[in-house]
Each structure stands twice: as C-alpha cells, then as structure tokens.
Design a protein around this motif. Structure first.
Motif, PDB file in Angstrom:
ATOM      1  N   GLY A   1     -39.384  44.624  67.060  1.00 56.07           N
ATOM      2  CA  GLY A   1     -40.527  43.914  66.276  1.00 56.07           C
ATOM      3  C   GLY A   1     -40.161  42.436  66.361  1.00 56.07           C
ATOM      4  O   GLY A   1     -40.956  41.394  66.460  1.00 56.07           O
ATOM      5  N   ALA A   2     -38.786  41.943  65.980  1.00 56.62           N
ATOM      6  CA  ALA A   2     -38.583  40.657  66.154  1.00 56.62           C
ATOM      7  C   ALA A   2     -38.687  40.073  67.133  1.00 56.62           C
ATOM      8  O   ALA A   2     -39.141  39.037  67.384  1.00 56.62           O
ATOM      9  CB  ALA A   2     -37.027  40.354  65.693  1.00 56.62           C
ATOM     10  N   CYS A   3     -38.275  40.540  68.345  1.00 55.54           N
ATOM     11  CA  CYS A   3     -38.620  40.294  69.834  1.00 55.54           C
ATOM     12  C   CYS A   3     -39.844  40.241  70.163  1.00 55.54           C
ATOM     13  O   CYS A   3     -40.421  39.055  70.932  1.00 55.54           O
ATOM     14  CB  CYS A   3     -37.766  41.092  70.606  1.00 55.54           C
ATOM     15  SG  CYS A   3     -36.258  41.145  70.475  1.00 55.54           S
ATOM     16  N   ILE A   4     -40.858  41.070  69.813  1.00 51.79           N
ATOM     17  CA  ILE A   4     -42.237  40.989  69.995  1.00 51.79           C
ATOM     18  C   ILE A   4     -42.838  39.805  69.111  1.00 51.79           C
ATOM     19  O   ILE A   4     -43.880  38.993  69.704  1.00 51.79           O
ATOM     20  CB  ILE A   4     -42.937  42.207  69.795  1.00 51.79           C
ATOM     21  CG1 ILE A   4     -42.550  43.320  70.710  1.00 51.79           C
ATOM     22  CG2 ILE A   4     -44.455  42.139  69.571  1.00 51.79           C
ATOM     23  CD1 ILE A   4     -43.050  44.657  70.490  1.00 51.79           C
ATOM     24  N   ALA A   5     -42.323  39.574  67.984  1.00 50.28           N
ATOM     25  CA  ALA A   5     -43.016  38.443  67.251  1.00 50.28           C
ATOM     26  C   ALA A   5     -42.680  37.218  67.832  1.00 50.28           C
ATOM     27  O   ALA A   5     -43.549  36.055  68.009  1.00 50.28           O
ATOM     28  CB  ALA A   5     -42.443  38.534  65.927  1.00 50.28           C
ATOM     29  N   THR A   6     -41.184  37.082  68.476  1.00 58.37           N
ATOM     30  CA  THR A   6     -40.903  35.882  69.109  1.00 58.37           C
ATOM     31  C   THR A   6     -41.593  35.635  70.417  1.00 58.37           C
ATOM     32  O   THR A   6     -42.319  34.406  70.622  1.00 58.37           O
ATOM     33  CB  THR A   6     -39.458  35.889  69.291  1.00 58.37           C
ATOM     34  OG1 THR A   6     -38.640  36.250  68.235  1.00 58.37           O
ATOM     35  CG2 THR A   6     -39.082  34.745  70.168  1.00 58.37           C
ATOM     36  N   GLY A   7     -41.841  36.585  71.305  1.00 61.47           N
ATOM     37  CA  GLY A   7     -42.368  36.453  72.679  1.00 61.47           C
ATOM     38  C   GLY A   7     -43.741  36.342  72.574  1.00 61.47           C
ATOM     39  O   GLY A   7     -44.317  35.231  73.183  1.00 61.47           O
ATOM     40  N   ALA A   8     -44.402  37.148  71.818  1.00 56.65           N
ATOM     41  CA  ALA A   8     -45.839  36.935  71.568  1.00 56.65           C
ATOM     42  C   ALA A   8     -46.330  35.932  70.724  1.00 56.65           C
ATOM     43  O   ALA A   8     -47.523  35.161  71.115  1.00 56.65           O
ATOM     44  CB  ALA A   8     -46.415  38.122  71.086  1.00 56.65           C
ATOM     45  N   GLY A   9     -45.509  35.492  69.718  1.00 58.60           N
ATOM     46  CA  GLY A   9     -45.740  34.280  69.098  1.00 58.60           C
ATOM     47  C   GLY A   9     -45.645  32.871  70.042  1.00 58.60           C
ATOM     48  O   GLY A   9     -46.380  31.968  69.738  1.00 58.60           O
ATOM     49  N   TRP A  10     -44.761  32.957  70.825  1.00 62.18           N
ATOM     50  CA  TRP A  10     -44.584  31.915  71.743  1.00 62.18           C
ATOM     51  C   TRP A  10     -45.837  31.602  72.757  1.00 62.18           C
ATOM     52  O   TRP A  10     -46.164  30.495  73.015  1.00 62.18           O
ATOM     53  CB  TRP A  10     -43.391  32.196  72.485  1.00 62.18           C
ATOM     54  CG  TRP A  10     -43.243  30.967  73.693  1.00 62.18           C
ATOM     55  CD1 TRP A  10     -43.156  29.642  73.838  1.00 62.18           C
ATOM     56  CD2 TRP A  10     -43.296  31.639  75.194  1.00 62.18           C
ATOM     57  NE1 TRP A  10     -42.866  29.283  74.979  1.00 62.18           N
ATOM     58  CE2 TRP A  10     -42.722  30.274  75.981  1.00 62.18           C
ATOM     59  CE3 TRP A  10     -42.951  32.780  75.692  1.00 62.18           C
ATOM     60  CZ2 TRP A  10     -42.674  30.394  77.272  1.00 62.18           C
ATOM     61  CZ3 TRP A  10     -42.989  32.787  77.359  1.00 62.18           C
ATOM     62  CH2 TRP A  10     -42.537  31.766  77.848  1.00 62.18           C
ATOM     63  N   LEU A  11     -46.356  32.736  72.877  1.00 64.48           N
ATOM     64  CA  LEU A  11     -47.541  32.851  73.884  1.00 64.48           C
ATOM     65  C   LEU A  11     -48.900  32.219  73.242  1.00 64.48           C
ATOM     66  O   LEU A  11     -49.734  31.573  74.166  1.00 64.48           O
ATOM     67  CB  LEU A  11     -47.901  34.154  74.483  1.00 64.48           C
ATOM     68  CG  LEU A  11     -46.787  34.634  75.457  1.00 64.48           C
ATOM     69  CD1 LEU A  11     -47.166  36.004  76.002  1.00 64.48           C
ATOM     70  CD2 LEU A  11     -46.701  33.855  76.688  1.00 64.48           C
ATOM     71  N   THR A  12     -48.733  32.043  71.923  1.00 62.89           N
ATOM     72  CA  THR A  12     -49.765  31.523  71.107  1.00 62.89           C
ATOM     73  C   THR A  12     -50.311  30.206  71.363  1.00 62.89           C
ATOM     74  O   THR A  12     -51.098  29.360  71.171  1.00 62.89           O
ATOM     75  CB  THR A  12     -49.886  31.670  69.733  1.00 62.89           C
ATOM     76  OG1 THR A  12     -48.512  31.151  69.284  1.00 62.89           O
ATOM     77  CG2 THR A  12     -49.762  33.148  69.323  1.00 62.89           C
TER      78      THR A  12
END
Length: 223
Positions: free
Chosen positions: A96-107
C-alpha cells in the motif's frame, strides 16, 4: 494464525484525508497558476544563486539526484522500500505504501498539464551541466516523488519515534532533491514548493483510495 501486523491492509491517514487531499491539490494548482501569471512569484534568480556555488562533488551529487525522475530508478527504489517495509509492517501495508508513493507521483502529470509552465532559461547560469529538461516546469517531478515517498513511508510508521525519524530524514532528502533541481537550473523556486504540495496530495489521494478498496479485506480478516 496471522498477526494483526500481517493481516492489516490499512494505511495510517488522517480521518479527513479527502479534505486534506482536495485542499492540497487546490493549493498546488493555485500556486502554479499564480506563479505563471505573476513572474515575481517564481523566485527568479534563485537557481542562478544556487548554481553559482559549485564544485565537482556537487556536480556528481546533483547529477545522481537528477536520475530520480526515471521510471526505472523509481521502480528500483520502490522495490527496495517494499522489501524493507515487508520486514517491518508486513507485505500488505508495504504494498500500500509503495502504491501510494508511485501512483501519487504520477499525479504530477495532471498538474503539469493543467498549469503548463515552461522551463526557466539557463542564460543566467554560470555553470551548465548540459541537462536537457522536459518541456514543462511546474511542479518538479523529482520533488513530487521525494515528497510522496516520505509521505508513503509515514503512512506505515507505528510509533511517534519512527514517524519523527522518517520525518526528519525525509525532510533532508526532499531538501537535497530540491537543491539539486535549482543547482542544475531547470526549475523555479515555486516549482519546488508545488512539488512538495503535489507529492503529499498525491500520496494522500492514493493512500485514501487504497484504504477504501481494501476495507472489506481488513474486516474479513478481523472476523
């Protein structure tokens, strides 16, 4: 029998994470549009001042951090973070933390498209590092990733001491990345502030959606 640490999917977000997400994204876009309309808000000349204090060692550091925006480098970092967090908080929260980081970056791609701020000119720089930047400047994608990464890790910290350590080290990391973007002369000062806002907002958005998507799984395991 699964421990609570192993079975929980939820990330630690503020109760009103939706409100925080909206406010941070509004501030991000608002700051970018304001800086685009009023050049004085961009901190013009800050990059030249930072670039003027240079050395071979600083060149190496700035060029190393310049790779932080590469999808391959981001992927490697997220894999390393996942493995480390896996040992501390279990694979579900680590994921969850890695998805929040990676997808959050793509915003940041959305924010860049909305604001559409061109890059600053390198005419005033005295020490060129021959970096060919992408077209749009606001916000700094490098800083967005750094801020999202720190925020994502904070989502899984279990104690105040752990949060304090991550916050202090994370702030130093974000500042180092922000410095490197000014050093190579590819961003305005406002781009860095917007990068922090965008990174936190993106991580909040994806982290909150992760909690909503996995709520049923967490309840089922609790029962």
């Amino acid at each position: 029998m699964h421990s609570r640490r192993e079975s929980s999917w939820s990330l630690r977000l503020p109760i009103h994470w939706i409100v925080w997400t909206v406010v941070l994204f509004v501030l991000t876009v608002g700051l970018g549009l304001a800086a685009k309309a009023v050049p004085a808000l961009r901190f013009n000349g800050l990059d030249a001042a930072v670039n003027g204090v240079n050395s071979p060692l600083l060149d190496d550091a700035a060029l190393l951090l310049d790779r932080l925006d590469s999808p391959v480098v981001v992927g490697v970092i997220l894999v390393i973070v996942f493995v480390v967090l896996l040992l501390v908080v279990g694979w579900r929260r680590a994921l969850g933390a890695c998805i929040a980081t990676g997808a959050g970056w793509l915003t940041t791609l959305i924010v860049k498209a909305v604001v559409a701020q061109p890059r600053p000119t390198t005419a005033g720089l005295t020490h060129l590092l021959h970096i060919s930047p992408a077209t749009l400047s606001y916000p700094s994608g490098h800083v967005v990733f750094a801020a999202a990464l720190v925020t994502g890790i904070l989502f899984v910290c279990r104690t105040r001491l752990a949060r304090a350590i991550v916050l202090i080290l994370g702030a130093l990391f974000v500042l180092a990345v922000a410095w490197s973007r000014l050093y190579v002369g590819v961003h305005y000062g406002t781009d860095l502030i917007g990068g922090v806002l965008n990174g936190v907002a993106g991580a909040f958005l994806i982290g909150g959606l992760w909690n909503l998507a996995t709520r049923g799984r967490s309840r089922a395991r609790a029962h």
